[in-house]
Design a protein around this motif. Structure first.
Motif, PDB file in Angstrom:
ATOM      1  N   HIS A  70      35.452 -53.353  16.010  1.00 36.48           N
ATOM      2  CA  HIS A  70      35.654 -53.159  17.447  1.00 36.48           C
ATOM      3  C   HIS A  70      36.755 -52.125  17.625  1.00 36.48           C
ATOM      4  O   HIS A  70      37.502 -51.808  16.682  1.00 36.48           O
ATOM      5  CB  HIS A  70      36.044 -54.476  18.136  1.00 36.48           C
ATOM      6  N   ALA A  71      36.868 -51.589  18.829  1.00 40.08           N
ATOM      7  CA  ALA A  71      37.902 -50.588  19.099  1.00 40.08           C
ATOM      8  C   ALA A  71      38.139 -50.512  20.597  1.00 40.08           C
ATOM      9  O   ALA A  71      37.254 -50.826  21.404  1.00 40.08           O
ATOM     10  CB  ALA A  71      37.484 -49.221  18.561  1.00 40.08           C
ATOM     11  N   ARG A  72      39.330 -50.087  20.950  1.00 39.67           N
ATOM     12  CA  ARG A  72      39.616 -49.812  22.351  1.00 39.67           C
ATOM     13  C   ARG A  72      40.454 -48.547  22.453  1.00 39.67           C
ATOM     14  O   ARG A  72      41.234 -48.220  21.552  1.00 39.67           O
ATOM     15  CB  ARG A  72      40.328 -50.980  23.023  1.00 39.67           C
ATOM     16  N   LEU A  73      40.260 -47.837  23.546  1.00 41.93           N
ATOM     17  CA  LEU A  73      40.975 -46.592  23.800  1.00 41.93           C
ATOM     18  C   LEU A  73      42.184 -46.878  24.680  1.00 41.93           C
ATOM     19  O   LEU A  73      42.092 -47.649  25.646  1.00 41.93           O
ATOM     20  CB  LEU A  73      40.054 -45.589  24.495  1.00 41.93           C
ATOM     21  N   VAL A  74      43.306 -46.252  24.344  1.00 40.05           N
ATOM     22  CA  VAL A  74      44.533 -46.385  25.125  1.00 40.05           C
ATOM     23  C   VAL A  74      45.047 -44.984  25.445  1.00 40.05           C
ATOM     24  O   VAL A  74      45.092 -44.121  24.561  1.00 40.05           O
ATOM     25  CB  VAL A  74      45.613 -47.174  24.358  1.00 40.05           C
ATOM     26  N   VAL A  75      45.423 -44.764  26.702  1.00 40.67           N
ATOM     27  CA  VAL A  75      46.023 -43.494  27.122  1.00 40.67           C
ATOM     28  C   VAL A  75      47.394 -43.797  27.703  1.00 40.67           C
ATOM     29  O   VAL A  75      47.511 -44.545  28.682  1.00 40.67           O
ATOM     30  CB  VAL A  75      45.153 -42.767  28.156  1.00 40.67           C
ATOM     31  N   ALA A  76      48.436 -43.230  27.085  1.00 43.63           N
ATOM     32  CA  ALA A  76      49.812 -43.460  27.528  1.00 43.63           C
ATOM     33  C   ALA A  76      50.437 -42.139  27.946  1.00 43.63           C
ATOM     34  O   ALA A  76      50.231 -41.108  27.294  1.00 43.63           O
ATOM     35  CB  ALA A  76      50.628 -44.098  26.407  1.00 43.63           C
ATOM     36  N   THR A  77      51.199 -42.159  29.045  1.00 37.49           N
ATOM     37  CA  THR A  77      51.855 -40.946  29.528  1.00 37.49           C
ATOM     38  C   THR A  77      53.303 -41.251  29.890  1.00 37.49           C
ATOM     39  O   THR A  77      53.663 -42.387  30.215  1.00 37.49           O
ATOM     40  CB  THR A  77      51.159 -40.379  30.780  1.00 37.49           C
TER      41      THR A  77
END
Length: 555
Positions: free
Chosen positions: A466-473
């Protein structure tokens, strides 16, 4: 006399598993002397046409069965160019100022007499030709010429025609703006461009998928379908991308100022150079056409540093990738920071946490996109944020790639500003992009700014379930509104085939109605055949038998 039958059925398990996208072999195409060779088209039988730059002028050619043959010119004409070849071997192009056709075994023949210069650009398998004189035309054999006009402007140029008779190209509208178009005899012109500076439809396949380019300060590749409209493909990291060909699998190739690319739904945009054999020193310059077998022609610098024509051939045909999960941010409401899809909705859910740091015009959430083409996307501006997308189950998938397109708006980025997109299985992480500001004119963030949407991607190991995408700014916002725009999040891969008798390497032996199976179980070998094979339950232990990280062994 005792009789028996032995039947062996084994799965076709490759010696090396799939990579994300096929690997290609590349060969140099011949020329005459040192004349530059520009291949323009390849049909589904591998026949290539193009032009050579000879001292005497442009010279059309055909390359077939390993042999390059010059095409003749019309009488009293000083040059010839071959632009396209169909699957019947009919070639079209120009000689001097005339549109011409070369039938197999026949000399060049002018399609029609015309006062303005004319070129035949493309031909379908029915022998219908499109091209341009003052404006675009369609020629139906044996002698019907139709000038299709414009969308109210001063000119039109046709680029391609499919086997449905659909023509694509660029035309000016009544405001003298260039617009991508499709045309057919039943419906006439259809403007598929957007309210940008320029758009052009460059290629069309038999599924009526159109590949083209829009500009709005920088080139932006697109694919268009009647049901879904224009989809922004992003662009390569190095420069804007211009699609030049699309095959009937929907695979697009193209070129830019810095290299070549290939795009396929699911795996999205990739650098073609990255798919050459390991250790290759070739540097691809253009990718001009692709056929249904995935063969590509173009120009490149070879191992010796010489500019030559090439033919790329996939080392193996692989299944088409599929979209596992995606979001184009079309379903969430404007302004949404969190989205939980309903049973009827298809896009990937997400949740965003935000810390307002007092920056200019702070925002985080879904917003309208005024870029090309217009759509909703996710915007983060002058705040610190973390957006976590829903977990994606990968147990039935292999050769998975995750990608997104992102636009870094022009601003001054200080030390401490950053954007990072990564994929994780909870233990490991892989970056798609990680850019930091430094308050200099050439820091990583500012180098990526003002270039519209760039594609970023990562290949996910096949061991991940499984995998999940994370976007941090992070944005200090001390020098203005620092803005990141994200769109087209896609997880794509190849579905793992369902296990069946043929894929479990069973050996069945029949003795007058008595059958036995030899296999290796957890407690040793069973049966009497030599060599034995794994039992079905044993063979199923490998989750991804065709992956390049793990595969079922037959020994």
């Amino acid at each position: 006399m005792t009789t028996f039958m032995v039947m062996v059925v084994m799965a076709a398990i490759p010696a090396a598993g799939y990579a994300v996208g096929p690997r290609y072999d590349i060969v140099e195409l011949p020329t005459i002397g040192v004349a530059p060779n520009l291949p323009r088209s390849i049909n589904n039988h591998g026949v290539i046409v193009g032009e050579l730059s000879l001292p005497s002028g442009r010279q059309g050619y055909v390359f077939e069965a390993g042999q390059l043959r010059e095409l003749d010119r019309l009488p009293n004409k000083s040059d010839s160019v071959a632009y396209d070849v169909n699957d019947l071997g009919q070639i079209v192009g120009s000689s001097g100022d005339r549109a011409v056709i070369w039938e197999p075994g026949q000399p060049a023949r002018a399609l029609f007499d015309t006062v303005p210069p004319a070129e035949a650009i493309a031909i379908n398998d029915q022998g219908v030709v499109t091209g341009r004189e003052d404006n675009a035309f369609v020629f139906t054999p044996p002698s019907t010429l139709r000038r299709i006009g414009t969308l109210g402007g001063s000119y039109s140029v046709a680029s391609d025609i499919n086997n449905l008779g659909e023509v694509v190209g660029v035309t000016r509208d009544s405001s003298q703006s260039d617009r991508a178009f499709t045309w057919n005899t039943a419906q006439g012109f259809r403007n598929i461009g957007t309210a940008d500076i320029y758009s052009s439809a460059n290629a069309v396949n038999d599924r009526s998928q159109v590949a083209g380019v829009s500009t709005g300060g920088s080139e932006q590749a697109f694919v268009w379908e009647a049901a879904t409209g224009m989809r922004n493909l992003g662009r390569p990291l190095w420069a804007g991308g211009v699609p030049t060909g699309i095959n009937n699998r929907g695979v697009i190739v193209g070129s830019s100022l810095g290299g070549t690319f290939i795009w396929q739904r699911g795996w999205e945009m990739q650098d073609l150079n990255a798919l050459l054999p390991e250790g290759s020193n070739w540097d691809l310059v253009t990718a001009n056409a692709i056929n249904d077998a995935g063969q590509i022609v173009g120009t490149a610098f070879n191992d010796a540093g010489n500019l030559v024509a090439y033919l790329m051939t996939p080392q193996s045909l692989i299944p088409e990738p599929e979209v596992i999960a995606h979001t184009d941010f079309a379903e969430p409401s404007p302004g949404a920071r969190t989205f939980t899809p309903s049973a009827a909705q298809r896009e990937l859910g997400f949740a965003t946490t935000v810390i307002d740091n007092g920056g200019q015009l702070p925002m985080a959430g879904v917003a309208n996109n005024t870029a090309i083409p217009p759509s909703q996307h996710f915007v983060v501006q002058s705040v610190n944020s973390t957006t976590t997308f829903a977990d994606v189950d990968l147990t039935s998938w292999q050769s998975v790639r995750v990608s997104l397109i992102m636009n870094v708006k022009l601003a001054t980025y200080e030390a401490g500003d950053f954007i990072r997109a990564f994929v994780t299985d909870g233990t490991n992480t892989i970056d798609l992009v990680n850019l930091e500001g430094a308050n200099t004119a050439n820091d990583p963030l500012e180098r990526r700014s003002n270039h519209l949407f760039i594609t970023y991607s990562a290949d996910i190991p096949d061991e991940w379930t499984h995998a999940r995408l994370v976007v941090a700014t992070s944005s200090s916002a001390a020098a203005g509104a620092e803005r990141f725009e994200i769109d087209n999040v896609v997880f794509g891969g190849i579905a793992i085939p369902e296990p069946s008798t043929s894929s479990l390497a069973l050996i069945s032996v029949a003795f007058v109605g008595i059958a036995r199976v030899a296999c290796r179980g957890r407690d040793g070998w069973h049966g009497w055949l030599n060599p034995p094979v794994p039992c079905p339950e044993q063979a199923l232990h490998s989750r991804k038998p065709w992956s390049h990280h793990s595969r079922t062994s037959l020994d």
